[in-house]
Design an enzyme around this catalytic site. Structure first.
Site, PDB file in Angstrom:
ATOM      1  N   ARG B  12      10.087  -6.286 -10.407  1.00 47.05           N
ATOM      2  CA  ARG B  12       9.156  -7.152  -9.680  1.00 47.05           C
ATOM      3  C   ARG B  12       9.742  -8.535  -9.379  1.00 47.05           C
ATOM      4  NH1 ARG B  12       4.064  -6.373  -8.624  1.00 47.05           N
ATOM      5  NH2 ARG B  12       3.261  -8.405  -9.275  1.00 47.05           N
ATOM      6  N   ARG B  15      10.482  -9.108  -5.564  1.00 45.10           N
ATOM      7  CA  ARG B  15       9.489  -8.933  -4.510  1.00 45.10           C
ATOM      8  C   ARG B  15       9.423 -10.157  -3.598  1.00 45.10           C
ATOM      9  NH1 ARG B  15       6.469 -10.695  -8.970  1.00 45.10           N
ATOM     10  NH2 ARG B  15       4.472 -11.680  -8.536  1.00 45.10           N
ATOM     11  N   CYS B  34      -0.131  -6.915   8.046  1.00 43.94           N
ATOM     12  CA  CYS B  34      -0.835  -7.026   9.329  1.00 43.94           C
ATOM     13  C   CYS B  34      -0.828  -5.688  10.076  1.00 43.94           C
ATOM     14  CB  CYS B  34      -0.177  -8.100  10.204  1.00 43.94           C
ATOM     15  SG  CYS B  34      -0.641  -9.777   9.737  1.00 43.94           S
ATOM     16  N   ASN B 144      -5.785 -12.219  -6.426  1.00 44.92           N
ATOM     17  CA  ASN B 144      -5.208 -13.559  -6.536  1.00 44.92           C
ATOM     18  C   ASN B 144      -5.153 -14.155  -5.143  1.00 44.92           C
ATOM     19  OD1 ASN B 144      -4.561 -13.019  -9.289  1.00 44.92           O
ATOM     20  ND2 ASN B 144      -2.684 -11.992  -8.643  1.00 44.92           N
ATOM     21  N   HIS B 155      -1.639 -12.796   2.947  1.00 43.18           N
ATOM     22  CA  HIS B 155      -2.566 -11.894   3.640  1.00 43.18           C
ATOM     23  C   HIS B 155      -3.544 -11.307   2.621  1.00 43.18           C
ATOM     24  CE1 HIS B 155      -3.151  -8.874   7.092  1.00 43.18           C
ATOM     25  NE2 HIS B 155      -4.046  -8.560   6.166  1.00 43.18           N
ATOM     26  N   HIS B 157      -5.553  -9.587   0.082  1.00 45.78           N
ATOM     27  CA  HIS B 157      -5.380  -8.301  -0.587  1.00 45.78           C
ATOM     28  C   HIS B 157      -5.850  -8.412  -2.028  1.00 45.78           C
ATOM     29  CE1 HIS B 157      -1.802 -10.489  -1.923  1.00 45.78           C
ATOM     30  NE2 HIS B 157      -1.640  -9.593  -2.890  1.00 45.78           N
ATOM     31  N   HIS B 231     -29.257  -3.089 -15.968  1.00 44.57           N
ATOM     32  CA  HIS B 231     -28.114  -2.738 -16.793  1.00 44.57           C
ATOM     33  C   HIS B 231     -27.261  -1.639 -16.162  1.00 44.57           C
ATOM     34  CE1 HIS B 231     -25.735  -2.418 -20.403  1.00 44.57           C
ATOM     35  NE2 HIS B 231     -25.760  -1.109 -20.219  1.00 44.57           N
TER      36      HIS B 231
END
Lengths: 344, 344
Positions: B12, B15, B34, B144, B155, B157, B231
């Site tokens: 990662r 990225r 996009c 985030n 973008h 997500h 509930h």
């Protein structure tokens, strides 16, 4: 639901921010932590000073003052009722600031060896002092460097918050290490040191009495721990000579981090045993350094698990092998010698 | 020591980051999320599309794709040995990205009502789908927004990480709420809703079936929870009509947060019950919204306690009383009507 306490402290919203919009230590702005501006701060509770200088005057190397915007009321008596379904009470405690140098420097690597040694000794003195108050259970020493680490003033300083309630993270460490001790008969941190000295792949640096490692399964890239090689649960039980050696190792590790990561924002946190506990066979104090190279995002907040994109083995190798400057301050034997001279 | 798992995922580190140095959605840079750039992403596992459009082509409103840089290997079988003193194994799981709009928009408030409704329905569909895999125990949905919240692409997500190990925070919530249920005979979250609807000082907004509050003793300024008023332990058991109503409330709450805090970075996290658990009487799903107005610093990392400089009562009052734009999209009855039209 989870037993976590939150300190609601609206008074801290008004504290000065010398990062960003307000200007970042620009000439002309008054830094309350610089020598000569002692009148801008609260009155000192402890200081390391040159002989025949006066309290709250010039001539100090390190100064401990109550935080002007404390997270907890200094008045501890009579917390009052804790409420009904929603449990709350007036939060008392101690919130100190340790100003680490009279000069406007920012990073641990900019401190003189003597200043850093004084800082580590002030941690000890304040922790020993707080032991005398039976209402306080834990003294949390920590440091934030850089706006990304949540520091509101850039002048080098650390903080000590002493609490009347055991911090949940410390409780988790105490319970976890006790469980390990019961099943293995050994301090889990002593075992970690033994494993990591043998394998050496997470080892960063060491002196005779202290070691620095990037711990297994660390939460953050380049997270680094400093620990005493001999078992010790309380940081504040170490003598001046040992802390001088620790200061050299800390300085050297911070130099490595600054060089590998380009002087990042960072926290360090002292995880020592609770104030009133006797020496504990299962807990081993450690100083955790957490560079802020990545933010903590939704997955971490939601799960409590962490995604670390740099393995501790990779981080340790980079920190271990980085070229340090030829500098006698980074050498234990010479620095101890210089420091002995400075104190005669 | 503490039982916390860490995912070490060096893949990662590579990225793309479209914030900061790499450019922040500047014209000329290709955004893989996009419409028209479907070839830049992995192949979709789920989408909401216009009739007679093709998989991985144009014409979608919301698209779910495997993360190109997953935190966990998609291959779950044979985790291998867990090691000795240091426990570790090959971490398998699912890491989805939910692309929330074909347009290059960033914030929840920029989504159309239909897009947001589609997003909430995709969360449900994926969670229901993951229930079929007995090796996965928990599906963590989170979002985030903004570089300060750890987003690497702007973008709009969200993400879903499904894990073979129960997240420690969820475990803490399940154990804590179960304890409360045993002693009180009541879901602690139902009690919170009852208390907060009566006192109304932490109430932000509500619809017929959902409520938004700034919870008591919240860790972060303006932290806000959305919960079903009746509930329910599993988010994914709600039907489309209910999720359409939730979408309206979420949109309205995000509009309040954007207006009061000036479009801050934020996370939101869906705390739902574990995938394979039956309906639980003690756990109540909730969506936690955490604006990133302040950083988390050394004290929080060390103690596990939090210092919140804005009381939830103050935050709720500001969010509750802020003037919303005259906008039919923020109205439940009209939006439900529009959405009914859109799906006919």
């Amino acid at each position: 639901v989870t037993g976590r306490w939150v300190i609601v402290a609206p008074n801290r919203a008004g504290r000065p921010q010398d990062f960003g919009a307000v200007g970042s230590g620009e000439p002309g702005e008054v830094c309350p932590f610089c020598e000569g501006n002692e009148g801008e701060t609260t009155s000192e509770v402890l200081a390391r000073r040159e002989p025949s200088t006066s309290r709250n005057g010039r001539g100090w190397r390190v100064r401990v003052i109550p935080n002007k915007y404390p997270a907890l009321h200094p008045d501890l008596h009579d917390p009052g009722p804790r409420g009904g379904f929603y449990e709350s009470y007036a939060g008392g405690g101690v919130h100190d600031v340790i100003v680490e140098s009279p000069r406007h420097v920012c990073r641990t690597t900019e401190l003189t060896p003597q200043e850093l040694q004084d800082v580590l000794e002030c941690y000890r003195e304040r922790l020993l002092d707080l032991r005398r108050d039976p209402r306080l259970v834990y003294g949390m020493v920590f440091k934030n460097v850089g706006a990304a680490a949540g520091a509101s003033l850039e002048h080098a300083h650390s903080q000590l918050i002493a609490l009347p309630i055991m911090p949940i993270n410390i409780q988790d460490m105490l319970v976890g290490s006790q469980d390990r001790f019961v099943t293995s008969g050994q301090c889990v941190y002593c075992r970690i040191l033994a494993e990591d000295r043998t394998a050496a792949d997470r080892l960063v640096d060491e002196t005779d009495r202290f070691i620095a490692i990037c711990p297994f399964a660390s939460r953050f890239p380049f997270e680094t721990w400093l620990l005493p090689r001999a078992h010790a649960s309380h940081y504040e039980d170490h003598g001046a000579e040992e802390l001088a050696e620790l200061a050299v190792l800390l300085r050297r590790v911070m130099e490595r981090i600054d060089r590998v990561l380009g002087a990042p924002a960072y926290h360090y946190i002292l995880h020592t045993a609770p104030l009133h506990d006797p020496p504990l066979p299962h807990f081993h104090w450690h100083l955790s350094i957490m560079p802020r190279t990545t933010g903590v995002a939704g997955f971490e907040w939601g799960s409590g698990f962490y995604i670390n994109v740099v393995s501790p083995e990779t981080a340790a190798e980079k920190l271990r092998t980085v070229r340090l400057p030829a500098d006698s301050q980074l050498d234990v034997s010479r620095s101890a010698h210089k420091s002995a001279q400075a104190t005669t």
